[in-house]
Write a protein that holds these residues in place. Structure first.
Motif, PDB file in Angstrom:
ATOM      1  N   TYR A 173     -23.328  42.552  47.430  1.00  0.00           N
ATOM      2  CA  TYR A 173     -23.565  43.991  47.256  1.00  0.00           C
ATOM      3  C   TYR A 173     -24.609  44.445  48.274  1.00  0.00           C
ATOM      4  N   LEU A 174     -24.246  45.462  49.055  1.00  0.00           N
ATOM      5  CA  LEU A 174     -25.134  45.970  50.096  1.00  0.00           C
ATOM      6  C   LEU A 174     -25.345  47.469  49.920  1.00  0.00           C
ATOM      7  N   THR A 175     -26.549  47.908  50.174  1.00  0.00           N
ATOM      8  CA  THR A 175     -26.823  49.341  50.192  1.00  0.00           C
ATOM      9  C   THR A 175     -26.448  49.897  51.563  1.00  0.00           C
ATOM     10  N   ALA A 176     -26.370  51.203  51.677  1.00  0.00           N
ATOM     11  CA  ALA A 176     -26.010  51.823  52.952  1.00  0.00           C
ATOM     12  C   ALA A 176     -27.018  51.425  54.022  1.00  0.00           C
ATOM     13  N   GLY A 177     -26.504  51.051  55.199  1.00  0.00           N
ATOM     14  CA  GLY A 177     -27.398  50.644  56.267  1.00  0.00           C
ATOM     15  C   GLY A 177     -26.700  49.842  57.340  1.00  0.00           C
ATOM     16  N   VAL A 178     -27.491  49.247  58.221  1.00  0.00           N
ATOM     17  CA  VAL A 178     -26.979  48.462  59.340  1.00  0.00           C
ATOM     18  C   VAL A 178     -27.279  46.989  59.076  1.00  0.00           C
ATOM     19  N   TYR A 179     -26.299  46.152  59.362  1.00  0.00           N
ATOM     20  CA  TYR A 179     -26.428  44.720  59.094  1.00  0.00           C
ATOM     21  C   TYR A 179     -25.878  43.921  60.273  1.00  0.00           C
ATOM     22  N   VAL A 180     -26.238  42.655  60.305  1.00  0.00           N
ATOM     23  CA  VAL A 180     -25.703  41.766  61.327  1.00  0.00           C
ATOM     24  C   VAL A 180     -25.363  40.430  60.673  1.00  0.00           C
ATOM     25  N   LEU A 181     -24.149  39.975  60.928  1.00  0.00           N
ATOM     26  CA  LEU A 181     -23.690  38.680  60.436  1.00  0.00           C
ATOM     27  C   LEU A 181     -23.738  37.687  61.586  1.00  0.00           C
ATOM     28  N   LEU A 182     -24.439  36.584  61.397  1.00  0.00           N
ATOM     29  CA  LEU A 182     -24.465  35.524  62.395  1.00  0.00           C
ATOM     30  C   LEU A 182     -23.517  34.410  61.953  1.00  0.00           C
ATOM     31  N   VAL A 183     -22.565  34.099  62.808  1.00  0.00           N
ATOM     32  CA  VAL A 183     -21.624  33.009  62.556  1.00  0.00           C
ATOM     33  C   VAL A 183     -22.043  31.831  63.424  1.00  0.00           C
ATOM     34  N   SER A 184     -22.271  30.699  62.789  1.00  0.00           N
ATOM     35  CA  SER A 184     -22.689  29.510  63.513  1.00  0.00           C
ATOM     36  C   SER A 184     -22.000  28.289  62.942  1.00  0.00           C
ATOM     37  N   ASP A 185     -22.205  27.160  63.585  1.00  0.00           N
ATOM     38  CA  ASP A 185     -21.696  25.882  63.094  1.00  0.00           C
ATOM     39  C   ASP A 185     -22.787  25.225  62.257  1.00  0.00           C
ATOM     40  N   TYR A 186     -22.373  24.442  61.251  1.00  0.00           N
ATOM     41  CA  TYR A 186     -23.357  23.819  60.366  1.00  0.00           C
ATOM     42  C   TYR A 186     -24.150  22.750  61.114  1.00  0.00           C
ATOM     43  N   ASP A 187     -25.476  22.833  60.949  1.00  0.00           N
ATOM     44  CA  ASP A 187     -26.366  21.823  61.508  1.00  0.00           C
ATOM     45  C   ASP A 187     -26.980  21.070  60.324  1.00  0.00           C
ATOM     46  N   SER A 188     -28.191  20.662  60.430  1.00  0.00           N
ATOM     47  CA  SER A 188     -28.859  19.965  59.328  1.00  0.00           C
ATOM     48  C   SER A 188     -29.209  20.910  58.187  1.00  0.00           C
ATOM     49  N   SER A 189     -29.166  22.203  58.459  1.00  0.00           N
ATOM     50  CA  SER A 189     -29.455  23.210  57.440  1.00  0.00           C
ATOM     51  C   SER A 189     -28.557  24.420  57.666  1.00  0.00           C
ATOM     52  N   SER A 190     -28.225  25.116  56.567  1.00  0.00           N
ATOM     53  CA  SER A 190     -27.409  26.325  56.690  1.00  0.00           C
ATOM     54  C   SER A 190     -28.183  27.459  57.338  1.00  0.00           C
ATOM     55  N   ASN A 191     -29.518  27.472  57.147  1.00  0.00           N
ATOM     56  CA  ASN A 191     -30.342  28.557  57.669  1.00  0.00           C
ATOM     57  C   ASN A 191     -30.713  28.315  59.132  1.00  0.00           C
ATOM     58  N   LEU A 192     -30.700  29.391  59.898  1.00  0.00           N
ATOM     59  CA  LEU A 192     -31.081  29.323  61.302  1.00  0.00           C
ATOM     60  C   LEU A 192     -32.572  29.596  61.448  1.00  0.00           C
TER      61      LEU A 192
END
Length: 219
Positions: free
Chosen positions: A118-137
């Motif tokens: 669920y997102l409120t009105a606004g601007v967002y960015v989705l980063l698509v990456s390959d899995y490394d040792s952690s899901s977070n960049l």
């Protein structure tokens, strides 16, 4: 009969929603794998879904099993002109086998990512990456566009994928005349109407009904 078919077609079409499909590619470099950035807009608060389908870019020597190159990861951020880890809203690595929505785009592996948030009105960015040792960049990964130290699956040099977006997102700022399409350099946006097949079937029935009546009149 004709009235019933026409009303049914209109009823189904009124519930049909358009989704969007975009495509991208991640590449293997000497430093790691590239990261794709998808900027998008939400005009009003709603649940947004993003579904990834990875493509196989090779087959085994006996021609049966396809080679998967991508173990995708989603990291979704709010966007205010810059991105860092404090802007993170949601992340997804692998999907649950029983999440049927995640497989609705043709995915055949749990490595494909899926988000429903669920997102409120606004601007967002989705980063698509390959899995490394952690899901977070890390902030360094985000700023550089490289997932440092990461390697694509099966020693592949690139990984193609597509994203299916729910209809309540846009890739252009409706408050401006500027085109702000997001994504990597090879992103293609295609509007996909859903569901067209049943509507076409009803129209076909209408045609058959008219042909049948014509032959009855001729007889």
């Amino acid at each position: 009969m004709i009235r019933f078919i026409l009303v049914s077609t209109f009823f189904i079409s009124s519930f049909a929603q358009a989704s969007y499909i975009t495509t991208g590619t991640l590449y293997q470099t000497a430093l790691g794998t590239t990261i794709d950035y998808w900027y998008f807009y939400v005009d009003s608060s709603d649940t947004v879904t993003i579904n990834l389908l990875s493509y196989s870019n090779a087959t085994s020597w006996w021609g049966r099993n396809s080679t998967t190159a991508l173990d995708s990861v989603f990291n979704l951020y709010s966007y205010d002109g810059s991105i860092d880890t404090s802007d993170l809203i949601a992340t997804n690595d692998d999907v649950n086998y029983y999440n049927y929505d995640a497989y609705s785009d043709g995915s055949s592996t749990s490595y494909d990512s899926y988000l429903s948030v669920y997102l409120t009105a606004g601007v967002y960015v989705l980063l698509v990456s390959d899995y490394d040792s952690s899901s977070n960049l890390s902030n360094f990964d985000i700023a550089s566009g490289i997932n440092f130290g990461d390697s694509l699956l099966n020693s592949q040099t690139y990984a193609d994928y597509q994203l299916t977006w729910s209809s309540n997102v846009s890739f252009e700022d409706n408050s401006s005349d500027d085109d702000n399409s997001g994504g990597s350099g090879d992103s293609d946006q295609t509007e996909v109407p859903e569901p067209p097949t049943l509507s076409l079937f009803l129209v076909g029935l209408l045609g058959l009904y008219k042909v049948r009546n014509k032959f009855k009149w001729l007889g």
